[in-house]
Design a protein around this motif. Structure first.
Motif, PDB file in Angstrom:
ATOM      1  N   PRO A 132       0.839  -1.205   0.000  1.00 48.13           N
ATOM      2  CA  PRO A 132       0.000   0.000   0.000  1.00 48.13           C
ATOM      3  C   PRO A 132       0.871   1.251   0.000  1.00 48.13           C
ATOM      4  CG  PRO A 132      -0.761  -1.582   1.644  1.00 48.13           C
ATOM      5  CD  PRO A 132       0.563  -2.086   1.150  1.00 48.13           C
ATOM      6  N   ASP A 133       0.431   2.277  -0.698  1.00 44.80           N
ATOM      7  CA  ASP A 133       1.159   3.555  -0.804  1.00 44.80           C
ATOM      8  C   ASP A 133       2.545   3.359  -1.407  1.00 44.80           C
ATOM      9  OD1 ASP A 133      -1.075   4.602   0.510  1.00 44.80           O
ATOM     10  OD2 ASP A 133      -0.118   4.475   2.471  1.00 44.80           O
ATOM     11  N   ARG A 134       2.647   2.439  -2.350  1.00 41.11           N
ATOM     12  CA  ARG A 134       3.930   2.101  -2.976  1.00 41.11           C
ATOM     13  C   ARG A 134       4.541   3.312  -3.686  1.00 41.11           C
ATOM     14  NH1 ARG A 134       3.295  -2.297  -7.476  1.00 41.11           N
ATOM     15  NH2 ARG A 134       3.185  -0.466  -8.843  1.00 41.11           N
ATOM     16  N   ASP A 135       5.878   3.321  -3.739  1.00 39.41           N
ATOM     17  CA  ASP A 135       6.629   4.370  -4.438  1.00 39.41           C
ATOM     18  C   ASP A 135       6.300   5.750  -3.869  1.00 39.41           C
ATOM     19  OD1 ASP A 135       8.542   5.170  -6.242  1.00 39.41           O
ATOM     20  OD2 ASP A 135       7.174   5.356  -7.925  1.00 39.41           O
ATOM     21  N   CYS A 136       6.436   5.867  -2.557  1.00 43.25           N
ATOM     22  CA  CYS A 136       5.935   7.047  -1.844  1.00 43.25           C
ATOM     23  C   CYS A 136       6.672   8.328  -2.177  1.00 43.25           C
ATOM     24  CB  CYS A 136       5.980   6.802  -0.337  1.00 43.25           C
ATOM     25  SG  CYS A 136       7.654   6.541   0.334  1.00 43.25           S
ATOM     26  N   SER A 137       7.890   8.241  -2.711  1.00 42.35           N
ATOM     27  CA  SER A 137       8.661   9.463  -2.924  1.00 42.35           C
ATOM     28  C   SER A 137       8.664   9.945  -4.364  1.00 42.35           C
ATOM     29  CB  SER A 137      10.114   9.259  -2.484  1.00 42.35           C
ATOM     30  OG  SER A 137      10.774   8.339  -3.332  1.00 42.35           O
ATOM     31  N   GLY A 158      11.058  12.848   5.253  1.00 45.14           N
ATOM     32  CA  GLY A 158      10.572  14.210   5.114  1.00 45.14           C
ATOM     33  C   GLY A 158       9.474  14.349   4.077  1.00 45.14           C
ATOM     34  N   VAL A 159       9.258  13.297   3.293  1.00 44.97           N
ATOM     35  CA  VAL A 159       8.155  13.267   2.333  1.00 44.97           C
ATOM     36  C   VAL A 159       6.906  12.791   3.072  1.00 44.97           C
ATOM     37  CG1 VAL A 159       7.302  12.238   0.185  1.00 44.97           C
ATOM     38  CG2 VAL A 159       9.744  12.789   0.433  1.00 44.97           C
ATOM     39  N   GLU A 160       5.842  13.568   3.014  1.00 42.10           N
ATOM     40  CA  GLU A 160       4.651  13.280   3.824  1.00 42.10           C
ATOM     41  C   GLU A 160       4.105  11.874   3.593  1.00 42.10           C
ATOM     42  OE1 GLU A 160       0.171  15.113   4.714  1.00 42.10           O
ATOM     43  OE2 GLU A 160       1.506  16.092   3.270  1.00 42.10           O
ATOM     44  N   LEU A 161       4.014  11.461   2.332  1.00 44.80           N
ATOM     45  CA  LEU A 161       3.466  10.139   2.044  1.00 44.80           C
ATOM     46  C   LEU A 161       4.360   9.036   2.591  1.00 44.80           C
ATOM     47  CD1 LEU A 161       1.267   8.402   0.785  1.00 44.80           C
ATOM     48  CD2 LEU A 161       2.464   8.576  -1.415  1.00 44.80           C
ATOM     49  N   CYS A 162       5.673   9.221   2.531  1.00 43.51           N
ATOM     50  CA  CYS A 162       6.585   8.205   3.062  1.00 43.51           C
ATOM     51  C   CYS A 162       6.463   8.099   4.582  1.00 43.51           C
ATOM     52  CB  CYS A 162       8.023   8.526   2.668  1.00 43.51           C
ATOM     53  SG  CYS A 162       8.365   8.358   0.892  1.00 43.51           S
ATOM     54  N   ALA A 163       6.352   9.232   5.248  1.00 41.90           N
ATOM     55  CA  ALA A 163       6.194   9.212   6.705  1.00 41.90           C
ATOM     56  C   ALA A 163       4.904   8.505   7.100  1.00 41.90           C
ATOM     57  CB  ALA A 163       6.215  10.642   7.243  1.00 41.90           C
ATOM     58  N   LYS A 164       3.858   8.759   6.348  1.00 35.77           N
ATOM     59  CA  LYS A 164       2.576   8.110   6.633  1.00 35.77           C
ATOM     60  C   LYS A 164       2.629   6.614   6.324  1.00 35.77           C
ATOM     61  CE  LYS A 164      -1.044   8.183   3.886  1.00 35.77           C
ATOM     62  NZ  LYS A 164      -2.214   8.599   3.078  1.00 35.77           N
ATOM     63  N   LEU A 181      11.961   0.161   1.844  1.00 36.56           N
ATOM     64  CA  LEU A 181      12.676   0.480   3.071  1.00 36.56           C
ATOM     65  C   LEU A 181      13.749   1.538   2.844  1.00 36.56           C
ATOM     66  CD1 LEU A 181      12.919  -3.040   4.747  1.00 36.56           C
ATOM     67  CD2 LEU A 181      11.175  -1.262   5.015  1.00 36.56           C
ATOM     68  N   GLY A 182      14.253   1.636   1.634  1.00 32.29           N
ATOM     69  CA  GLY A 182      15.169   2.726   1.324  1.00 32.29           C
ATOM     70  C   GLY A 182      14.514   4.075   1.536  1.00 32.29           C
ATOM     71  N   ASN A 183      13.257   4.186   1.150  1.00 34.63           N
ATOM     72  CA  ASN A 183      12.525   5.435   1.378  1.00 34.63           C
ATOM     73  C   ASN A 183      12.395   5.754   2.864  1.00 34.63           C
ATOM     74  OD1 ASN A 183      11.670   6.760  -1.096  1.00 34.63           O
ATOM     75  ND2 ASN A 183      10.538   4.891  -1.554  1.00 34.63           N
ATOM     76  N   LEU A 184      12.292   4.727   3.703  1.00 38.60           N
ATOM     77  CA  LEU A 184      12.143   4.960   5.130  1.00 38.60           C
ATOM     78  C   LEU A 184      13.451   5.398   5.782  1.00 38.60           C
ATOM     79  CD1 LEU A 184       9.703   2.172   6.322  1.00 38.60           C
ATOM     80  CD2 LEU A 184       9.265   4.258   5.015  1.00 38.60           C
TER      81      LEU A 184
END
Length: 379
Positions: free
Chosen positions: A117-122, A177-183, A169-172
């Protein structure tokens, strides 16, 4: 695939990390699952290259026509990126069983599990079908992971190497700082942990995506990445195991660079072999298995990029070294082709690029022309 934010890396890239203290290693087999097996050749991807072959034949280009035929005989991973893609596993199993029976050689089938879910958040070029606010995690567990696990568990006569959730997990580590990634962070961790727990079968070998050297290979990012991976494995539950990690999925970094690019100057992870070596002590410090497979489905030619952040349909590039277990690096199980070359990264990079995942024949032709010579060693 892409490092959207390198702030941590830039801030700490010139520093040397303190030597981590090792913990007891996670339970994992000492046997390389790729050793002595044939990596599965995906006939569905090979069929897409028929268009490339016809393009060369139409031009009267015999040399590259023959090269295309060899590429079609090269193993690639099968991507399962939507619930509707689950039958791709059935097709791969049927084809691998046929190849195994015909050749008498044990097959190892490469699969990619890619539908968080919410893949490719950045970035969003490869945004998926599931959203966390629309019961995405439960759908992921019940409609995607459950049947995925049932299919591979039932095929006891085959071995599977499964890549878990590219980029996530790289995004995490770098993009909170990207809102979608934090969520998305707790959903990513819970989803991947559930996938690990659900795929604990003797014929399944799990490799968590560890991005690539240009993203997580900086001295400041290495310990953060290892801690993130350890947290997810802990969430999977006591005794749950993975084989190791996969790097460079859908990216263009060479395994062992013949030319060190200028933009790698401040990093010890200046190619993927060095990245695996750099990450190893930090994984061991967290009690994680330091074993790797490295995607070499596409490799940029020297000078093709001005920075590591260029990730989309990079040119010039070619098919990389042929899949092999001869890696000259003791922590690397195998070189593999995870990304099926010729499928677009998105509507960016090379002119005329179609949407992510669609066939881009002009790009496929370039990959053939510039392919590593090891692909054609039988010529």
């Amino acid at each position: 695939m892409r490092p959207s934010s390198l702030l941590v890396a830039v801030a700490t890239g010139g520093l040397v990390s303190a030597a981590p203290s090792p913990k007891p290693p996670a339970a994992t087999s000492s046997v390389n699952p790729f050793q002595g097996k044939t990596q599965f050749v995906n006939p569905s991807w090979a069929a897409k290259l028929d268009k490339t072959l016809k393009s060369f034949l139409f031009k009267g280009d015999v040399v590259n026509s023959l090269k295309t035929l060899k590429v079609q005989q090269t193993s690639t991973f099968v991507w399962v990126s939507r619930i509707a893609d689950l039958p791709n596993i059935d097709a791969a199993i049927a084809a691998a069983r046929k190849a195994q029976k015909w050749s008498g050689k044990k097959q190892i089938v490469g699969l990619v599990l890619y539908d968080l879910p919410d893949r490719d958040c950045s970035a969003g070029e490869s945004a998926g079908e599931l959203k966390s606010e629309e019961n995405g995690l439960e759908r992921y567990k019940n409609e995607f992971i459950k049947p995925y696990a049932q299919k591979v568990a039932a095929a006891k006569d085959l071995e599977f190497a499964i890549v878990l959730e590219p980029d996530s997990l790289g995004n995490l580590v770098t993009n909170m700082g990207v809102e979608l990634c934090a969520k998305a962070a707790p959903v990513y961790r819970a989803g991947i942990a559930h996938a690990i727990a659900s795929l604990q079968y003797p014929n399944v070998h799990l490799y968590i995506d560890a991005a690539h050297g240009g993203w997580l290979g900086w001295d400041g990012n290495l310990p953060l990445a290892a801690k993130e991976f350890a947290e997810v494995l802990k969430l999977a539950g006591e005794g749950k195991k993975i084989r190791g990690f996969v790097t460079n999925v859908s990216n263009y970094n060479p395994f062992q660079a013949t030319v060190r690019e200028n933009y790698t100057e401040w990093s010890n992870s200046w190619d993927e072999s060095h990245y695996a070596t750099s990450l190893t002590p930090h994984l061991e410090a967290e009690g994680l298995p330091a074993r790797f497979i490295i995607d070499q489905g596409r490799v940029h030619l020297p000078g093709a990029r001005k920075e590591w952040g260029e990730w989309c349909n990079v040119q010039p590039a070619g098919f990389g070294p042929a899949p092999t277990t001869k890696t000259n690096n003791t922590v690397v199980d195998a070189l593999v082709w995870v990304k099926p070359g010729g499928e677009s990264d998105g509507q960016c990079g090379m002119a005329g690029a179609p949407r992510a995942g669609e066939w881009f024949d002009e790009y496929a032709q370039m990959l053939v022309k510039n392919a590593d010579s090891s692909v054609f060693k039988l010529f």
